[in-house]
Design a protein around this motif. Structure first.
Motif, PDB file in Angstrom:
ATOM      1  N   VAL A  92      15.663   8.139   3.594  1.00 25.82           N
ATOM      2  CA  VAL A  92      15.610   6.690   3.550  1.00 25.82           C
ATOM      3  C   VAL A  92      15.403   6.212   4.990  1.00 25.82           C
ATOM      4  O   VAL A  92      16.049   6.727   5.909  1.00 25.82           O
ATOM      5  N   GLN A 144      13.317  14.490   1.413  1.00 22.84           N
ATOM      6  CA  GLN A 144      13.510  13.115   0.982  1.00 22.84           C
ATOM      7  C   GLN A 144      14.459  12.417   1.942  1.00 22.84           C
ATOM      8  O   GLN A 144      15.350  13.057   2.518  1.00 22.84           O
ATOM      9  N   ALA A 186       9.814  -4.061   6.617  1.00 21.51           N
ATOM     10  CA  ALA A 186       9.912  -3.857   5.168  1.00 21.51           C
ATOM     11  C   ALA A 186      10.145  -2.382   4.809  1.00 21.51           C
ATOM     12  O   ALA A 186      10.582  -2.070   3.705  1.00 21.51           O
ATOM     13  N   TRP A 187       9.862  -1.482   5.740  1.00 20.42           N
ATOM     14  CA  TRP A 187      10.095  -0.050   5.492  1.00 20.42           C
ATOM     15  C   TRP A 187      11.579   0.303   5.493  1.00 20.42           C
ATOM     16  O   TRP A 187      11.993   1.310   4.907  1.00 20.42           O
ATOM     17  N   THR A 236       1.242   3.904   9.028  1.00 18.12           N
ATOM     18  CA  THR A 236       1.425   2.959   7.944  1.00 18.12           C
ATOM     19  C   THR A 236       0.150   2.704   7.173  1.00 18.12           C
ATOM     20  O   THR A 236       0.157   1.970   6.209  1.00 18.12           O
ATOM     21  N   VAL A 249      15.266   0.780   4.578  1.00 19.01           N
ATOM     22  CA  VAL A 249      15.950   1.072   3.301  1.00 19.01           C
ATOM     23  C   VAL A 249      15.006   1.566   2.206  1.00 19.01           C
ATOM     24  O   VAL A 249      15.427   1.734   1.075  1.00 19.01           O
ATOM     25  N   LYS A 250      13.761   1.832   2.540  1.00 13.14           N
ATOM     26  CA  LYS A 250      12.814   2.378   1.557  1.00 13.14           C
ATOM     27  C   LYS A 250      12.930   3.896   1.528  1.00 13.14           C
ATOM     28  O   LYS A 250      13.104   4.543   2.557  1.00 13.14           O
ATOM     29  N   PRO A 251      12.825   4.483   0.327  1.00 12.62           N
ATOM     30  CA  PRO A 251      12.817   5.947   0.243  1.00 12.62           C
ATOM     31  C   PRO A 251      11.498   6.506   0.778  1.00 12.62           C
ATOM     32  O   PRO A 251      10.442   5.902   0.599  1.00 12.62           O
ATOM     33  N   VAL A 252      11.582   7.624   1.466  1.00 12.92           N
ATOM     34  CA  VAL A 252      10.402   8.269   2.039  1.00 12.92           C
ATOM     35  C   VAL A 252      10.530   9.784   1.921  1.00 12.92           C
ATOM     36  O   VAL A 252      11.604  10.316   1.653  1.00 12.92           O
ATOM     37  N   ASP A 279      -2.443  -4.354   3.911  1.00  8.21           N
ATOM     38  CA  ASP A 279      -1.196  -3.614   3.679  1.00  8.21           C
ATOM     39  C   ASP A 279      -0.326  -3.512   4.923  1.00  8.21           C
ATOM     40  O   ASP A 279       0.897  -3.457   4.825  1.00  8.21           O
ATOM     41  N   ASP A 280      -0.947  -3.501   6.104  1.00  7.29           N
ATOM     42  CA  ASP A 280      -0.153  -3.338   7.318  1.00  7.29           C
ATOM     43  C   ASP A 280      -0.513  -4.311   8.441  1.00  7.29           C
ATOM     44  O   ASP A 280       0.181  -4.378   9.439  1.00  7.29           O
ATOM     45  N   GLN A 315       5.869  -6.369   8.126  1.00 16.33           N
ATOM     46  CA  GLN A 315       5.496  -5.191   7.333  1.00 16.33           C
ATOM     47  C   GLN A 315       6.264  -3.956   7.797  1.00 16.33           C
ATOM     48  O   GLN A 315       6.700  -3.150   6.987  1.00 16.33           O
TER      49      GLN A 315
END
Length: 188
Positions: free
Chosen positions: A183, A181, A163-164, A5, A166-169, A48-49, A160
């Protein structure tokens, strides 16, 4: 491997959860520490983390410090989110104490944990980190923090991490070795 992270490889000594614009009361160190010096190597909590990384103090600004990590990334960190060797020098760490400790799985990355045991030599400590990782660490890789700092740090890190979801990765598949790609579905 480095903490996934945080995109910087950190530097030297250990405290955090504040962003550079968060001026709320600190939840990071036990007491108000002594004033560090420009050029001093420290352990700083990255906003940030919430993990701690080694860095060098490069400039003081209104009670905060510019800290530069090993990848030359510079972040503004509140003083209470910085641990110097001097801050920790006189700490007497005992079983049950909250600490910031080197993570056993992520090089150059420090996280909150608790001391579960002290080896007979008195210089090695059994530590369990917030994520359940356990290991034996030398004294110079663990840093004393307050109980409030421990609780706040763990809560911030868990927030933190969550929060990841459902985020696209873009992630590497262990099956074909290629990046695809995707999620984030859940935290493991």
């Amino acid at each position: 491997p480095d903490n996934p992270t945080h995109n910087s490889t950190p530097l030297v000594s250990p405290t955090c959860k504040h962003s550079s614009t968060d001026h709320s009361p600190s939840h990071c160190s036990k007491d108000t520490p002594t004033k560090p010096s420009i050029g001093e190597q420290v352990l700083a909590c990255w906003p940030d983390d919430g993990w701690y990384y080694r860095g060098i103090l490069i400039k003081e600004e209104y009670g905060s410090w510019k800290v530069q990590d090993a990848n030359d990334v510079i972040e503004t960190i509140q003083r209470d989110d910085i641990i110097t060797d001097q801050d920790d020098a006189d700490a007497n760490i005992t079983v049950g104490d909250p600490v910031i400790a080197l993570h056993m799985s992520y090089s150059h990355s420090y996280a909150p944990g608790r001391v579960n045991g002290i080896l007979v030599d008195g210089f090695h400590f059994m530590v369990e980190l917030y994520d359940g990782s356990q290991g034996c660490l030398p004294r110079h890789e663990i840093y004393s923090i307050s109980e409030d700092k421990y609780k706040d740090s763990v809560q911030f890190i868990l927030t933190q991490e969550q929060a990841w979801v459902v985020k696209p990765v873009i992630g590497r598949s262990d099956i074909d070795g290629l990046f695809h790609q995707g999620v984030v579905i859940k935290k493991l």
